[in-house]
Scaffold this motif. Structure first.
Motif, PDB file in Angstrom:
ATOM      1  N   ILE A  66       0.903  -1.128   0.245  1.00 30.47           N
ATOM      2  CA  ILE A  66       0.196  -0.147  -0.367  1.00 30.47           C
ATOM      3  C   ILE A  66       0.910   1.319  -0.399  1.00 30.47           C
ATOM      4  CG2 ILE A  66      -1.471   1.258   1.611  1.00 30.47           C
ATOM      5  CD1 ILE A  66      -2.147  -1.877   2.346  1.00 30.47           C
ATOM      6  N   ALA A  67       1.903   1.250   0.577  1.00 31.55           N
ATOM      7  CA  ALA A  67       2.743   2.572   0.896  1.00 31.55           C
ATOM      8  C   ALA A  67       3.607   2.700  -0.049  1.00 31.55           C
ATOM      9  CB  ALA A  67       3.807   2.604   1.738  1.00 31.55           C
ATOM     10  N   ASN A  68       4.101   1.593  -0.906  1.00 30.43           N
ATOM     11  CA  ASN A  68       5.096   1.835  -2.280  1.00 30.43           C
ATOM     12  C   ASN A  68       3.904   2.281  -3.555  1.00 30.43           C
ATOM     13  OD1 ASN A  68       6.968   0.564  -1.448  1.00 30.43           O
ATOM     14  ND2 ASN A  68       6.855  -1.181  -2.145  1.00 30.43           N
ATOM     15  N   ARG A  69       2.944   1.803  -3.625  1.00 31.55           N
ATOM     16  CA  ARG A  69       1.424   2.376  -4.540  1.00 31.55           C
ATOM     17  C   ARG A  69       1.090   3.524  -4.067  1.00 31.55           C
ATOM     18  NH1 ARG A  69      -3.587  -2.091  -4.310  1.00 31.55           N
ATOM     19  NH2 ARG A  69      -2.464  -3.963  -4.798  1.00 31.55           N
ATOM     20  N   ARG A  70       1.196   4.438  -2.727  1.00 31.16           N
ATOM     21  CA  ARG A  70       0.452   5.492  -2.813  1.00 31.16           C
ATOM     22  C   ARG A  70       2.111   6.341  -3.290  1.00 31.16           C
ATOM     23  NH1 ARG A  70       0.946   5.601   2.171  1.00 31.16           N
ATOM     24  NH2 ARG A  70      -1.630   4.988   2.596  1.00 31.16           N
ATOM     25  N   LYS A  71       3.258   5.898  -2.486  1.00 32.76           N
ATOM     26  CA  LYS A  71       4.175   6.443  -3.369  1.00 32.76           C
ATOM     27  C   LYS A  71       4.549   6.598  -4.647  1.00 32.76           C
ATOM     28  CE  LYS A  71       9.295   7.241  -1.549  1.00 32.76           C
ATOM     29  NZ  LYS A  71      10.123   6.444  -0.622  1.00 32.76           N
ATOM     30  N   ASP A  72       4.040   5.567  -5.311  1.00 32.91           N
ATOM     31  CA  ASP A  72       4.153   5.445  -6.974  1.00 32.91           C
ATOM     32  C   ASP A  72       3.574   6.915  -7.391  1.00 32.91           C
ATOM     33  OD1 ASP A  72       5.505   4.535  -9.517  1.00 32.91           O
ATOM     34  OD2 ASP A  72       3.402   3.947  -9.698  1.00 32.91           O
ATOM     35  N   ALA A  73       2.836   6.723  -6.494  1.00 33.86           N
ATOM     36  CA  ALA A  73       1.342   7.187  -7.457  1.00 33.86           C
ATOM     37  C   ALA A  73       1.515   9.298  -7.478  1.00 33.86           C
ATOM     38  CB  ALA A  73      -0.369   7.398  -7.053  1.00 33.86           C
ATOM     39  N   LEU A  74       2.467   9.610  -6.107  1.00 36.13           N
ATOM     40  CA  LEU A  74       2.719  10.325  -5.304  1.00 36.13           C
ATOM     41  C   LEU A  74       3.430  11.138  -6.658  1.00 36.13           C
ATOM     42  CD1 LEU A  74       1.817  10.663  -1.900  1.00 36.13           C
ATOM     43  CD2 LEU A  74       0.437  11.925  -3.528  1.00 36.13           C
ATOM     44  N   HIS A  75       4.352  10.247  -6.275  1.00 37.29           N
ATOM     45  CA  HIS A  75       5.677  10.473  -7.097  1.00 37.29           C
ATOM     46  C   HIS A  75       5.543  10.998  -8.985  1.00 37.29           C
ATOM     47  CE1 HIS A  75       9.705  10.206  -5.103  1.00 37.29           C
ATOM     48  NE2 HIS A  75       9.363   9.381  -4.745  1.00 37.29           N
ATOM     49  N   LYS A  76       4.302  10.325  -9.592  1.00 32.91           N
ATOM     50  CA  LYS A  76       4.814  10.549 -10.747  1.00 32.91           C
ATOM     51  C   LYS A  76       3.045  11.962 -11.041  1.00 32.91           C
ATOM     52  CE  LYS A  76       4.267   5.489 -12.362  1.00 32.91           C
ATOM     53  NZ  LYS A  76       3.075   4.471 -12.421  1.00 32.91           N
ATOM     54  N   PHE A  77       2.767  12.231 -10.273  1.00 36.31           N
ATOM     55  CA  PHE A  77       1.941  12.960 -10.182  1.00 36.31           C
ATOM     56  C   PHE A  77       3.078  14.937  -9.960  1.00 36.31           C
ATOM     57  CE2 PHE A  77      -1.044  16.050  -8.075  1.00 36.31           C
ATOM     58  CZ  PHE A  77      -2.292  15.744  -9.046  1.00 36.31           C
ATOM     59  N   SER A  78       3.391  14.604  -8.827  1.00 38.23           N
ATOM     60  CA  SER A  78       4.381  15.662  -8.478  1.00 38.23           C
ATOM     61  C   SER A  78       5.584  15.973  -9.878  1.00 38.23           C
ATOM     62  CB  SER A  78       5.157  15.191  -7.202  1.00 38.23           C
ATOM     63  OG  SER A  78       6.035  14.554  -7.295  1.00 38.23           O
ATOM     64  N   ARG A  79       5.680  14.295 -10.557  1.00 36.49           N
ATOM     65  CA  ARG A  79       7.089  14.825 -11.815  1.00 36.49           C
ATOM     66  C   ARG A  79       6.119  15.370 -12.793  1.00 36.49           C
ATOM     67  NH1 ARG A  79      11.283  16.545 -13.139  1.00 36.49           N
ATOM     68  NH2 ARG A  79      11.489  15.334 -10.663  1.00 36.49           N
ATOM     69  N   GLN A  80       4.698  15.344 -13.000  1.00 36.37           N
ATOM     70  CA  GLN A  80       3.853  15.739 -14.125  1.00 36.37           C
ATOM     71  C   GLN A  80       3.973  17.074 -13.700  1.00 36.37           C
ATOM     72  OE1 GLN A  80       0.475  13.468 -13.907  1.00 36.37           O
ATOM     73  NE2 GLN A  80       1.762  10.809 -15.155  1.00 36.37           N
ATOM     74  N   LEU A  81       3.367  17.474 -12.704  1.00 28.42           N
ATOM     75  CA  LEU A  81       3.523  18.658 -12.421  1.00 28.42           C
ATOM     76  C   LEU A  81       4.546  19.648 -12.159  1.00 28.42           C
ATOM     77  CD1 LEU A  81       1.083  18.878  -9.900  1.00 28.42           C
ATOM     78  CD2 LEU A  81       0.540  19.364 -11.372  1.00 28.42           C
ATOM     79  N   VAL A  82       5.540  19.069 -12.362  1.00 31.55           N
ATOM     80  CA  VAL A  82       6.710  19.992 -12.445  1.00 31.55           C
ATOM     81  C   VAL A  82       7.895  20.005 -13.261  1.00 31.55           C
ATOM     82  CG1 VAL A  82       9.244  19.795 -11.519  1.00 31.55           C
ATOM     83  CG2 VAL A  82       8.226  19.473  -9.936  1.00 31.55           C
ATOM     84  N   ASN A  83       7.823  19.130 -14.266  1.00 30.72           N
ATOM     85  CA  ASN A  83       7.491  19.276 -15.422  1.00 30.72           C
ATOM     86  C   ASN A  83       7.183  20.084 -16.178  1.00 30.72           C
ATOM     87  OD1 ASN A  83       9.658  17.084 -15.695  1.00 30.72           O
ATOM     88  ND2 ASN A  83       8.211  15.088 -15.725  1.00 30.72           N
ATOM     89  N   ARG A  84       5.949  20.033 -16.260  1.00 26.54           N
ATOM     90  CA  ARG A  84       5.115  20.704 -16.916  1.00 26.54           C
ATOM     91  C   ARG A  84       4.306  22.758 -16.542  1.00 26.54           C
ATOM     92  NH1 ARG A  84      -0.398  21.335 -16.440  1.00 26.54           N
ATOM     93  NH2 ARG A  84      -1.415  19.952 -14.720  1.00 26.54           N
ATOM     94  N   CYS A  85       5.346  23.127 -15.230  1.00 28.50           N
ATOM     95  CA  CYS A  85       4.528  24.068 -14.337  1.00 28.50           C
ATOM     96  C   CYS A  85       5.678  24.806 -14.449  1.00 28.50           C
ATOM     97  CB  CYS A  85       4.288  24.403 -13.441  1.00 28.50           C
ATOM     98  SG  CYS A  85       2.333  23.552 -13.469  1.00 28.50           S
ATOM     99  N   GLY A  86       5.729  26.652 -14.156  1.00 31.62           N
ATOM    100  CA  GLY A  86       6.971  27.421 -13.668  1.00 31.62           C
ATOM    101  C   GLY A  86       6.578  27.806 -12.015  1.00 31.62           C
ATOM    102  N   LEU A  87       5.641  27.217 -12.028  1.00 31.12           N
ATOM    103  CA  LEU A  87       4.783  27.673 -10.932  1.00 31.12           C
ATOM    104  C   LEU A  87       4.034  26.992  -9.923  1.00 31.12           C
ATOM    105  CD1 LEU A  87       4.644  29.965  -8.186  1.00 31.12           C
ATOM    106  CD2 LEU A  87       2.231  31.374  -9.799  1.00 31.12           C
ATOM    107  N   ILE A  88       4.298  26.410  -8.649  1.00 28.63           N
ATOM    108  CA  ILE A  88       3.319  25.929  -8.270  1.00 28.63           C
ATOM    109  C   ILE A  88       3.033  26.080  -6.736  1.00 28.63           C
ATOM    110  CG2 ILE A  88       3.019  22.613  -7.339  1.00 28.63           C
ATOM    111  CD1 ILE A  88       5.338  22.555  -9.365  1.00 28.63           C
ATOM    112  N   VAL A  89       1.826  26.407  -6.507  1.00 29.58           N
ATOM    113  CA  VAL A  89       1.357  26.998  -5.634  1.00 29.58           C
ATOM    114  C   VAL A  89       0.235  25.598  -4.307  1.00 29.58           C
ATOM    115  CG1 VAL A  89      -0.116  28.947  -3.877  1.00 29.58           C
ATOM    116  CG2 VAL A  89       1.258  29.089  -6.005  1.00 29.58           C
TER     117      VAL A  89
END
Length: 197
Positions: A66-89
């Motif tokens: 369960i912890a690995n699934r959560r960590k994987d989903a959060l890593h993927k989501f955060s990476r997508q945001l960082v790749n396409r954004c110049g500002l995250i609030v």
């Protein structure tokens, strides 16, 4: 062994506000969402059986999955945001204020602190701006006119209200509206400077 790797700076220039919640772990101001509570739902039965049978190693293995699934989903989501954004609030919601309610299980499963941590260090590594702002009244205020309507959701009592119409005539999705207000707060903070609190 330490290896130096040259960081790739993403070319994305989007600006995103993020509202953290329980129905969806994160809702972005552009409508993108990370669903909540999907990390353990299909493993609940197996976990319950293992706990009742007192199979400690099996329980430990299921919790790790369960912890690995959560960590994987959060890593993927955060990476997508960082790749396409110049500002995250992001809204600075405190998990501890929800852990003494009936929603404690969902709060612990959402991983809000982990998502903030991932966004923080990935943003720093990519050279983009990341800020956490106080999210008070972001759900209630209309992101178009700024008014707090009589129809807007009020606090925890209004959690059942997912869509509402402001007096200005705009129909708002609760979470997307809050994310847009959070992004606007981030812009105000940048324009006025960061004050010591």
């Amino acid at each position: 062994m330490v290896v130096e790797v040259e960081a790739e700076i993403p070319a994305g220039q989007d600006q995103i506000g993020i509202d953290l919640g329980l129905n969806d772990t994160a809702t972005c101001s552009d409508g993108a969402k990370l669903e909540a509570g999907r990390f353990y739902r299909d493993l609940e039965r197996a976990l319950g059986l293992a706990q009742r049978a007192r199979k400690k190693h099996r329980v430990k293995a299921i919790h790790a999955k369960i912890a690995n699934r959560r960590k994987d989903a959060l890593h993927k989501f955060s990476r997508q945001l960082v790749n396409r954004c110049g500002l995250i609030v992001i809204g600075d919601v405190k998990s501890s204020s929800f852990t003494r309610t009936n929603n404690a299980k969902s709060v612990y499963d959402a991983g809000w602190a982990m998502l903030k941590q991932f966004l923080s260090y990935k943003s720093a590594g990519a050279g983009i701006m990341f800020h956490a702002v106080n999210e008070a009244y972001t759900t209630q205020a209309c992101s178009c006119c700024g008014a707090i309507s009589a129809h807007s959701p009020k606090g925890r009592a209004g959690l059942g209200i997912r869509v509402w119409t402001c007096e200005c005539g705009v129909t708002q999705d609760r979470d997307i509206n809050a994310a847009r207000n959070i992004l606007a707060l981030g812009h105000e903070r940048l324009a006025g400077g960061i004050t010591a609190s």
